[in-house]
Scaffold this motif. Structure first.
Motif, PDB file in Angstrom:
ATOM      1  N   GLY A 180      46.015  35.714  53.725  1.00  0.00           N
ATOM      2  CA  GLY A 180      47.465  35.638  53.745  1.00  0.00           C
ATOM      3  C   GLY A 180      48.087  34.860  52.611  1.00  0.00           C
ATOM      4  O   GLY A 180      49.305  34.717  52.554  1.00  0.00           O
ATOM      5  N   ARG A 181      47.259  34.333  51.695  1.00  0.00           N
ATOM      6  CA  ARG A 181      47.796  33.588  50.551  1.00  0.00           C
ATOM      7  C   ARG A 181      47.415  34.292  49.261  1.00  0.00           C
ATOM      8  O   ARG A 181      46.337  34.871  49.136  1.00  0.00           O
ATOM      9  CB  ARG A 181      47.249  32.153  50.530  1.00  0.00           C
ATOM     10  N   ALA A 182      48.306  34.239  48.294  1.00  0.00           N
ATOM     11  CA  ALA A 182      48.058  34.892  47.004  1.00  0.00           C
ATOM     12  C   ALA A 182      47.468  33.886  46.018  1.00  0.00           C
ATOM     13  O   ALA A 182      47.780  32.692  46.055  1.00  0.00           O
ATOM     14  CB  ALA A 182      49.366  35.458  46.453  1.00  0.00           C
ATOM     15  N   LEU A 183      46.598  34.382  45.150  1.00  0.00           N
ATOM     16  CA  LEU A 183      45.988  33.577  44.099  1.00  0.00           C
ATOM     17  C   LEU A 183      46.225  34.283  42.771  1.00  0.00           C
ATOM     18  O   LEU A 183      45.881  35.458  42.620  1.00  0.00           O
ATOM     19  CB  LEU A 183      44.492  33.401  44.346  1.00  0.00           C
ATOM     20  N   GLU A 184      46.825  33.571  41.844  1.00  0.00           N
ATOM     21  CA  GLU A 184      47.091  34.128  40.517  1.00  0.00           C
ATOM     22  C   GLU A 184      46.288  33.341  39.491  1.00  0.00           C
ATOM     23  O   GLU A 184      46.417  32.115  39.399  1.00  0.00           O
ATOM     24  CB  GLU A 184      48.589  34.056  40.202  1.00  0.00           C
ATOM     25  N   GLU A 244      33.956  42.695  34.502  1.00  0.00           N
ATOM     26  CA  GLU A 244      34.688  43.820  35.083  1.00  0.00           C
ATOM     27  C   GLU A 244      34.250  44.081  36.523  1.00  0.00           C
ATOM     28  O   GLU A 244      35.077  44.423  37.378  1.00  0.00           O
ATOM     29  CB  GLU A 244      34.480  45.058  34.213  1.00  0.00           C
ATOM     30  N   HIS A 245      32.959  43.916  36.796  1.00  0.00           N
ATOM     31  CA  HIS A 245      32.431  44.070  38.154  1.00  0.00           C
ATOM     32  C   HIS A 245      33.055  43.032  39.091  1.00  0.00           C
ATOM     33  O   HIS A 245      33.413  43.343  40.239  1.00  0.00           O
ATOM     34  CB  HIS A 245      30.906  43.912  38.109  1.00  0.00           C
ATOM     35  N   THR A 246      33.213  41.822  38.596  1.00  0.00           N
ATOM     36  CA  THR A 246      33.814  40.759  39.397  1.00  0.00           C
ATOM     37  C   THR A 246      35.281  41.063  39.691  1.00  0.00           C
ATOM     38  O   THR A 246      35.748  40.919  40.824  1.00  0.00           O
ATOM     39  CB  THR A 246      33.684  39.409  38.673  1.00  0.00           C
ATOM     40  N   LEU A 247      36.009  41.495  38.670  1.00  0.00           N
ATOM     41  CA  LEU A 247      37.418  41.833  38.870  1.00  0.00           C
ATOM     42  C   LEU A 247      37.574  42.952  39.894  1.00  0.00           C
ATOM     43  O   LEU A 247      38.485  42.916  40.737  1.00  0.00           O
ATOM     44  CB  LEU A 247      38.061  42.259  37.550  1.00  0.00           C
ATOM     45  N   ALA A 248      36.688  43.934  39.814  1.00  0.00           N
ATOM     46  CA  ALA A 248      36.793  45.087  40.716  1.00  0.00           C
ATOM     47  C   ALA A 248      36.562  44.685  42.172  1.00  0.00           C
ATOM     48  O   ALA A 248      37.033  45.375  43.086  1.00  0.00           O
ATOM     49  CB  ALA A 248      35.800  46.164  40.298  1.00  0.00           C
ATOM     50  N   GLY A 249      35.854  43.595  42.395  1.00  0.00           N
ATOM     51  CA  GLY A 249      35.547  43.170  43.752  1.00  0.00           C
ATOM     52  C   GLY A 249      36.530  42.194  44.350  1.00  0.00           C
ATOM     53  O   GLY A 249      36.347  41.751  45.488  1.00  0.00           O
ATOM     54  N   LEU A 250      37.572  41.841  43.622  1.00  0.00           N
ATOM     55  CA  LEU A 250      38.546  40.878  44.132  1.00  0.00           C
ATOM     56  C   LEU A 250      39.463  41.522  45.170  1.00  0.00           C
ATOM     57  O   LEU A 250      39.722  42.732  45.128  1.00  0.00           O
ATOM     58  CB  LEU A 250      39.385  40.321  42.978  1.00  0.00           C
ATOM     59  N   ASP A 276      43.077  42.225  47.262  1.00  0.00           N
ATOM     60  CA  ASP A 276      44.408  42.597  46.791  1.00  0.00           C
ATOM     61  C   ASP A 276      45.322  41.394  46.614  1.00  0.00           C
ATOM     62  O   ASP A 276      46.360  41.499  45.947  1.00  0.00           O
ATOM     63  CB  ASP A 276      45.053  43.576  47.779  1.00  0.00           C
ATOM     64  N   ASN A 277      44.970  40.266  47.217  1.00  0.00           N
ATOM     65  CA  ASN A 277      45.819  39.079  47.106  1.00  0.00           C
ATOM     66  C   ASN A 277      45.508  38.250  45.864  1.00  0.00           C
ATOM     67  O   ASN A 277      46.079  37.179  45.669  1.00  0.00           O
ATOM     68  CB  ASN A 277      45.655  38.197  48.353  1.00  0.00           C
ATOM     69  N   ILE A 278      44.590  38.732  45.007  1.00  0.00           N
ATOM     70  CA  ILE A 278      44.206  37.994  43.798  1.00  0.00           C
ATOM     71  C   ILE A 278      44.629  38.796  42.573  1.00  0.00           C
ATOM     72  O   ILE A 278      44.305  39.976  42.444  1.00  0.00           O
ATOM     73  CB  ILE A 278      42.694  37.722  43.753  1.00  0.00           C
TER      74      ILE A 278
END
Length: 259
Positions: free
Chosen positions: A3-7, A107-113, A115-117
């Protein structure tokens, strides 16, 4: 947390994942000093850490997955594909091959994040960070007028350049006063060696990894070749563009090879 966003803002003048040391834009002659089967970006059950254990392929296992089509090879640059397909576990890969592995890992790491990141990549340099311990931090970049505002700043600095110390400054002045060339301690892949002339006598201080890099760049990097003899030994065939190297260290001998 749910429930929290991470940027996340990633700031580096060099490519994300590979960074400066492992970037693709360096000589294909420069190699890692670890074997492919010993290099990994993942954790397994042998690791004790605060975070979760996330197993994944080592560099060698990643190359095998690319070879069998289980990992898409479209993101791998064409000039390293031959090395991917010929890699063995006990080979010492080029740094450009490690660059391909780290780029895939990023890129593999980004793809696994989740939706809140959200991740922003800035090809830039942080000039300064302002803000107190109880304030949000301001990151001022070289190419942007407005700072990035952050709650947390993580410094992942890697290899840093350094200003010359007194001895290095003295050597540089002596070289300049006497028409000599002086190369200070620095990351060897970034060294400008154009002013070292063919046949020139070069004094090298140290028998470590930087020496290996520079030796390769000043020999094979200038057109020298190795010929394999019938008994398996190698004979170096100079191009004539090499300088003459005099190498010394406190031990006087190179370190033992790893294998």
């Amino acid at each position: 947390a749910p429930g929290r966003a991470l940027e996340i803002h990633i700031i580096d003048p060099f490519p994300p994942g590979a960074g400066r040391v492992w970037r693709h834009a360096q000589s294909p002659l420069l190699r890692m000093n670890s074997m492919a089967e010993d290099v990994t970006m993942f954790t397994d059950d042998s690791v004790t850490c605060e975070g979760p254990i996330r197993p994944g392929p080592s560099l060698y296992e990643w190359a095998a997955l690319v070879q069998t089509g289980k990992i898409d090879a479209s993101g791998v640059r064409s000039d390293v594909l031959d090395e991917v397909y010929s890699l063995t576990g006990t080979a010492f890969p080029t740094r450009r091959l490690q660059s391909a592995y780290l780029t895939w890992f990023f890129e593999h790491t980004l793809a696994g994040l989740g939706d809140n990141i959200t991740v922003h990549v800035h090809e830039d340099t942080v000039l300064r960070v302002t803000g107190g311990e109880d304030e949000r931090q301001l990151l001022w970049l070289a190419t942007k007028a407005e700072p990035i505002v952050a709650d947390v700043v993580v410094f992942a600095l890697g290899h840093l350049d350094s200003t010359a110390n007194a001895e290095q400054s003295q050597l540089a002045r002596h070289a300049a006063d006497n028409g000599l060339f002086y190369l200070p301690p620095e990351y060897s892949a970034d060294s400008d060696l154009e002013d070292i002339r063919p046949g020139q006598d070069v004094l090298m201080r140290g028998f470590g990894l930087a020496f290996i890099d520079l030796m390769v760049l000043l020999t094979e990097g200038r057109g020298g070749k190795y010929r394999t003899e019938g008994d398996g030994t190698l004979t170096y065939l100079p191009s004539g563009a090499e300088p003459r190297l005099f190498v010394g260290s406190r031990r006087g001998v190179p370190f033992h090879s790893k294998t």
